[in-house]
Design a protein around this motif. Structure first.
Motif, mmCIF file in Angstrom:
data_model
loop_
_atom_site.group_PDB
_atom_site.id
_atom_site.type_symbol
_atom_site.label_atom_id
_atom_site.label_comp_id
_atom_site.label_asym_id
_atom_site.label_seq_id
_atom_site.Cartn_x
_atom_site.Cartn_y
_atom_site.Cartn_z
ATOM 1 N N ALA A 80 42.418 47.643 46.828
ATOM 2 C CA ALA A 80 42.112 46.585 47.791
ATOM 3 C C ALA A 80 40.607 46.340 47.906
ATOM 4 C CB ALA A 80 42.711 46.913 49.156
ATOM 5 N N THR A 81 39.813 47.400 47.922
ATOM 6 C CA THR A 81 38.362 47.220 48.047
ATOM 7 C C THR A 81 37.757 46.517 46.828
ATOM 8 O OG1 THR A 81 38.073 49.022 49.599
ATOM 9 C CG2 THR A 81 36.144 48.420 48.315
ATOM 10 N N PRO A 82 37.988 46.997 45.594
ATOM 11 C CA PRO A 82 37.398 46.261 44.474
ATOM 12 C C PRO A 82 37.965 44.848 44.337
ATOM 13 C CG PRO A 82 38.735 48.091 43.662
ATOM 14 C CD PRO A 82 38.631 48.238 45.149
ATOM 15 N N ALA A 83 39.234 44.656 44.674
ATOM 16 C CA ALA A 83 39.806 43.308 44.619
ATOM 17 C C ALA A 83 39.111 42.397 45.620
ATOM 18 C CB ALA A 83 41.310 43.356 44.900
ATOM 19 N N ALA A 84 38.907 42.901 46.830
ATOM 20 C CA ALA A 84 38.242 42.103 47.859
ATOM 21 C C ALA A 84 36.804 41.780 47.454
ATOM 22 C CB ALA A 84 38.285 42.837 49.195
ATOM 23 N N ILE A 85 36.116 42.751 46.860
ATOM 24 C CA ILE A 85 34.737 42.502 46.415
ATOM 25 C C ILE A 85 34.709 41.436 45.321
ATOM 26 C CG2 ILE A 85 32.756 43.550 45.234
ATOM 27 C CD1 ILE A 85 33.466 46.152 46.800
ATOM 28 N N GLY A 86 35.635 41.540 44.371
ATOM 29 C CA GLY A 86 35.710 40.511 43.334
ATOM 30 C C GLY A 86 36.013 39.141 43.918
ATOM 31 N N LEU A 87 36.892 39.108 44.914
ATOM 32 C CA LEU A 87 37.231 37.828 45.541
ATOM 33 C C LEU A 87 36.064 37.276 46.358
ATOM 34 C CD1 LEU A 87 40.915 38.655 46.446
ATOM 35 C CD2 LEU A 87 40.145 36.861 44.867
ATOM 36 N N ILE A 88 35.222 38.152 46.891
ATOM 37 C CA ILE A 88 34.005 37.676 47.566
ATOM 38 C C ILE A 88 33.142 36.922 46.554
ATOM 39 C CG2 ILE A 88 31.815 38.383 48.610
ATOM 40 C CD1 ILE A 88 33.403 40.740 49.884
ATOM 41 N N GLY A 89 32.996 37.482 45.361
ATOM 42 C CA GLY A 89 32.236 36.798 44.314
ATOM 43 C C GLY A 89 32.829 35.447 43.972
ATOM 44 N N LEU A 90 34.152 35.401 43.876
ATOM 45 C CA LEU A 90 34.833 34.139 43.590
ATOM 46 C C LEU A 90 34.587 33.127 44.709
ATOM 47 C CD1 LEU A 90 36.720 32.958 41.390
ATOM 48 C CD2 LEU A 90 38.623 33.615 42.862
ATOM 49 N N MET A 91 34.607 33.599 45.957
ATOM 50 C CA MET A 91 34.386 32.704 47.093
ATOM 51 C C MET A 91 32.946 32.205 47.145
ATOM 52 S SD MET A 91 37.311 32.225 48.405
ATOM 53 C CE MET A 91 38.084 32.546 46.817
ATOM 54 N N ILE A 92 32.005 33.045 46.736
ATOM 55 C CA ILE A 92 30.612 32.585 46.662
ATOM 56 C C ILE A 92 30.514 31.436 45.667
ATOM 57 C CG2 ILE A 92 28.281 33.224 45.889
ATOM 58 C CD1 ILE A 92 28.870 36.039 47.106
ATOM 59 N N ALA A 114 44.733 38.821 44.110
ATOM 60 C CA ALA A 114 45.885 38.862 45.014
ATOM 61 C C ALA A 114 46.704 40.126 44.801
ATOM 62 C CB ALA A 114 46.753 37.619 44.804
ATOM 63 N N ILE A 115 46.943 40.454 43.555
ATOM 64 C CA ILE A 115 47.700 41.673 43.242
ATOM 65 C C ILE A 115 46.919 42.900 43.703
ATOM 66 C CG2 ILE A 115 48.593 43.103 41.360
ATOM 67 C CD1 ILE A 115 49.175 40.346 39.917
ATOM 68 N N GLY A 116 45.617 42.909 43.440
ATOM 69 C CA GLY A 116 44.783 44.027 43.864
ATOM 70 C C GLY A 116 44.767 44.225 45.372
#
Length: 140
Positions: free
Chosen positions: A83-95, A74-76
């Protein structure tokens, strides 16, 4: 009138501005959701969060890890170059969330983290230029 005539520099700039504003709105809303509605209950030990992670069966440490990843993501999302690495990490979390819903909890609820994953992928794609700038500065 051809399509090239319609695609003026001003129209392109207006479109980019609209996309940028829309993305920032989505990023702020997702960050607020992740911090307030998702990570905070995990950190606070809210009954539903504790029960959900009990059902998963991996222990409460996973609740804290998941909350930490959500808060960091969220902070990222709110830092342009992150924003890009945060979103990529969150994609992993969502998977992981989709798989957990499908295999352990309630399969119908897998659609929600899947939809979030799509939003994170869109953010990662459109914010990639800022991340590329960061990487190039770190290399030099």
């Amino acid at each position: 009138m051809s399509a090239q005539t319609l695609a003026t520099p001003a129209a392109t700039t207006d479109r980019r501005t609209a996309v940028n504003i829309t993305l920032w709105t989505i990023q702020v809303l997702l960050a607020a959701f992740l911090l307030i509605a998702s990570a905070a209950p995990k950190f606070a030990g809210q009954r539903d969060a504790v029960e959900t992670f009990r059902q998963i069966g991996w222990g409460q440490w996973l609740r804290y890890l998941t909350g930490t990843c959500e808060a960091a993501g969220a902070i990222g999302l709110l830092v342009p170059r992150l924003a890009t690495p945060a979103a990529i990490g969150l994609i992993g979390l969502m998977i992981g969330a989709v798989l957990t819903q499908l295999l352990v909890l309630a399969p119908a609820w897998a659609l929600l983290p899947a939809a979030y994953g799509v939003l994170f992928a869109i953010i990662a794609w459109y914010r990639r230029e800022g991340f590329q700038t960061l990487v190039s500065r770190l290399r030099h």
